[in-house]
Design a protein around this motif. Structure first.
Motif, PDB file in Angstrom:
ATOM      1  N   ARG A 165       0.699  -1.194   0.017  1.00 59.54           N
ATOM      2  CA  ARG A 165      -0.044  -0.158   0.096  1.00 59.54           C
ATOM      3  C   ARG A 165       0.823   1.240   0.136  1.00 59.54           C
ATOM      4  NH1 ARG A 165      -3.371  -1.604   4.958  1.00 59.54           N
ATOM      5  NH2 ARG A 165      -1.332  -1.837   5.854  1.00 59.54           N
ATOM      6  N   HIS A 166       1.870   1.182   0.910  1.00 55.96           N
ATOM      7  CA  HIS A 166       2.610   2.462   0.746  1.00 55.96           C
ATOM      8  C   HIS A 166       3.643   2.570  -0.336  1.00 55.96           C
ATOM      9  CE1 HIS A 166       2.055   3.641   5.099  1.00 55.96           C
ATOM     10  NE2 HIS A 166       1.925   2.595   5.285  1.00 55.96           N
ATOM     11  N   LEU A 167       3.906   1.367  -0.927  1.00 54.70           N
ATOM     12  CA  LEU A 167       4.840   1.417  -2.077  1.00 54.70           C
ATOM     13  C   LEU A 167       4.113   1.854  -3.337  1.00 54.70           C
ATOM     14  CD1 LEU A 167       7.235   0.232  -3.899  1.00 54.70           C
ATOM     15  CD2 LEU A 167       6.020  -1.991  -3.931  1.00 54.70           C
ATOM     16  N   LEU A 168       2.818   1.748  -3.303  1.00 57.60           N
ATOM     17  CA  LEU A 168       2.172   2.118  -4.482  1.00 57.60           C
ATOM     18  C   LEU A 168       1.937   3.500  -4.411  1.00 57.60           C
ATOM     19  CD1 LEU A 168       0.261   1.380  -6.956  1.00 57.60           C
ATOM     20  CD2 LEU A 168      -1.660   0.911  -5.508  1.00 57.60           C
ATOM     21  N   THR A 172      -5.973   8.263   4.836  1.00 58.08           N
ATOM     22  CA  THR A 172      -7.040   8.520   4.124  1.00 58.08           C
ATOM     23  C   THR A 172      -7.419   8.079   3.002  1.00 58.08           C
ATOM     24  OG1 THR A 172      -6.135  10.668   3.389  1.00 58.08           O
ATOM     25  CG2 THR A 172      -7.270  10.945   5.494  1.00 58.08           C
ATOM     26  N   SER A 173      -6.502   7.367   2.266  1.00 56.25           N
ATOM     27  CA  SER A 173      -6.582   6.446   1.204  1.00 56.25           C
ATOM     28  C   SER A 173      -7.544   5.252   1.707  1.00 56.25           C
ATOM     29  CB  SER A 173      -5.354   6.009   0.920  1.00 56.25           C
ATOM     30  OG  SER A 173      -5.282   5.146  -0.104  1.00 56.25           O
ATOM     31  N   ILE A 174      -8.332   4.812   0.500  1.00 53.94           N
ATOM     32  CA  ILE A 174      -9.144   3.627   0.598  1.00 53.94           C
ATOM     33  C   ILE A 174      -8.221   2.422   0.800  1.00 53.94           C
ATOM     34  CG2 ILE A 174     -11.207   4.745  -0.650  1.00 53.94           C
ATOM     35  CD1 ILE A 174     -10.179   2.875  -2.923  1.00 53.94           C
ATOM     36  N   LEU A 175      -7.109   2.496   0.466  1.00 48.09           N
ATOM     37  CA  LEU A 175      -5.996   1.381   0.765  1.00 48.09           C
ATOM     38  C   LEU A 175      -6.050   0.967   2.374  1.00 48.09           C
ATOM     39  CD1 LEU A 175      -3.363   2.110  -1.615  1.00 48.09           C
ATOM     40  CD2 LEU A 175      -5.057   0.471  -2.049  1.00 48.09           C
ATOM     41  N   GLY A 204      -7.146  -3.611   1.400  1.00 47.85           N
ATOM     42  CA  GLY A 204      -6.218  -2.782   0.607  1.00 47.85           C
ATOM     43  C   GLY A 204      -4.953  -3.266   0.268  1.00 47.85           C
ATOM     44  N   VAL A 205      -4.321  -4.215   0.836  1.00 44.77           N
ATOM     45  CA  VAL A 205      -3.136  -4.984   0.407  1.00 44.77           C
ATOM     46  C   VAL A 205      -3.262  -5.685  -0.704  1.00 44.77           C
ATOM     47  CG1 VAL A 205      -1.331  -6.745   1.009  1.00 44.77           C
ATOM     48  CG2 VAL A 205      -1.954  -4.925   2.810  1.00 44.77           C
ATOM     49  N   GLN A 206      -4.389  -6.310  -0.707  1.00 40.90           N
ATOM     50  CA  GLN A 206      -4.820  -7.151  -2.066  1.00 40.90           C
ATOM     51  C   GLN A 206      -5.057  -6.136  -3.198  1.00 40.90           C
ATOM     52  OE1 GLN A 206      -8.068  -9.215  -0.439  1.00 40.90           O
ATOM     53  NE2 GLN A 206      -6.929 -10.949  -0.026  1.00 40.90           N
ATOM     54  N   THR A 207      -5.448  -4.810  -2.806  1.00 40.67           N
ATOM     55  CA  THR A 207      -5.800  -4.024  -4.030  1.00 40.67           C
ATOM     56  C   THR A 207      -4.662  -3.370  -4.581  1.00 40.67           C
ATOM     57  OG1 THR A 207      -7.920  -3.500  -3.091  1.00 40.67           O
ATOM     58  CG2 THR A 207      -7.168  -1.721  -4.506  1.00 40.67           C
ATOM     59  N   ALA A 208      -3.442  -3.063  -3.758  1.00 40.53           N
ATOM     60  CA  ALA A 208      -2.378  -2.734  -3.942  1.00 40.53           C
ATOM     61  C   ALA A 208      -1.662  -3.600  -4.852  1.00 40.53           C
ATOM     62  CB  ALA A 208      -1.601  -2.171  -2.689  1.00 40.53           C
ATOM     63  N   LYS A 209      -1.499  -4.742  -4.325  1.00 46.08           N
ATOM     64  CA  LYS A 209      -0.783  -5.758  -5.276  1.00 46.08           C
ATOM     65  C   LYS A 209      -1.361  -6.155  -6.492  1.00 46.08           C
ATOM     66  CE  LYS A 209       1.182  -8.199  -1.075  1.00 46.08           C
ATOM     67  NZ  LYS A 209       1.086  -9.454  -0.266  1.00 46.08           N
TER      68      LYS A 209
END
Length: 110
Positions: A25-28, A74-77, A87-92
């Protein structure tokens, strides 16, 4: 921007994804500015189906931006539902799509 320049910029982003060893999430979010900078620079010579995929990726990256840049949470992630797993799955998934697109565009430049 030529297709080679676009591919090079995309490859730099992918390399940063691969070298990083922290939360997706942070990486994205760290690389989202670079991704969004490239959003309108896709060359005309890229096939339409890859252009639409890139536009979809950029739209999704834009959708996960924090409401306040200084407050990442405040991100939906960073939704607390499921202990952050959605959120982790979305980012990945977004990172995987970017890597796959980079590989497809790399084939065009060879």
């Amino acid at each position: 921007m030529t297709i080679q320049e676009f591919q090079q910029a995309l490859s730099q982003i992918v390399t940063q994804f691969q070298k990083a060893d922290y939360d997706a999430r942070h990486l994205l979010l760290d690389l989202s500015e670079k991704i969004l900078d490239l959003s309108r620079q896709i060359p005309a010579s890229v096939p339409a189906h890859l252009k639409s995929e890139w536009e979809s990726i950029c739209s999704d990256v834009n959708a996960v931006q924090p409401a306040f840049k200084s407050h990442r949470k405040t991100s939906i992630l960073f939704d607390r539902q499921g202990m952050g797993l959605p959120g982790v799955q979305t980012a990945k998934a977004l990172i995987t799509r970017i890597v796959a697109l980079s590989k497809l565009i790399d084939r065009l430049t060879v």
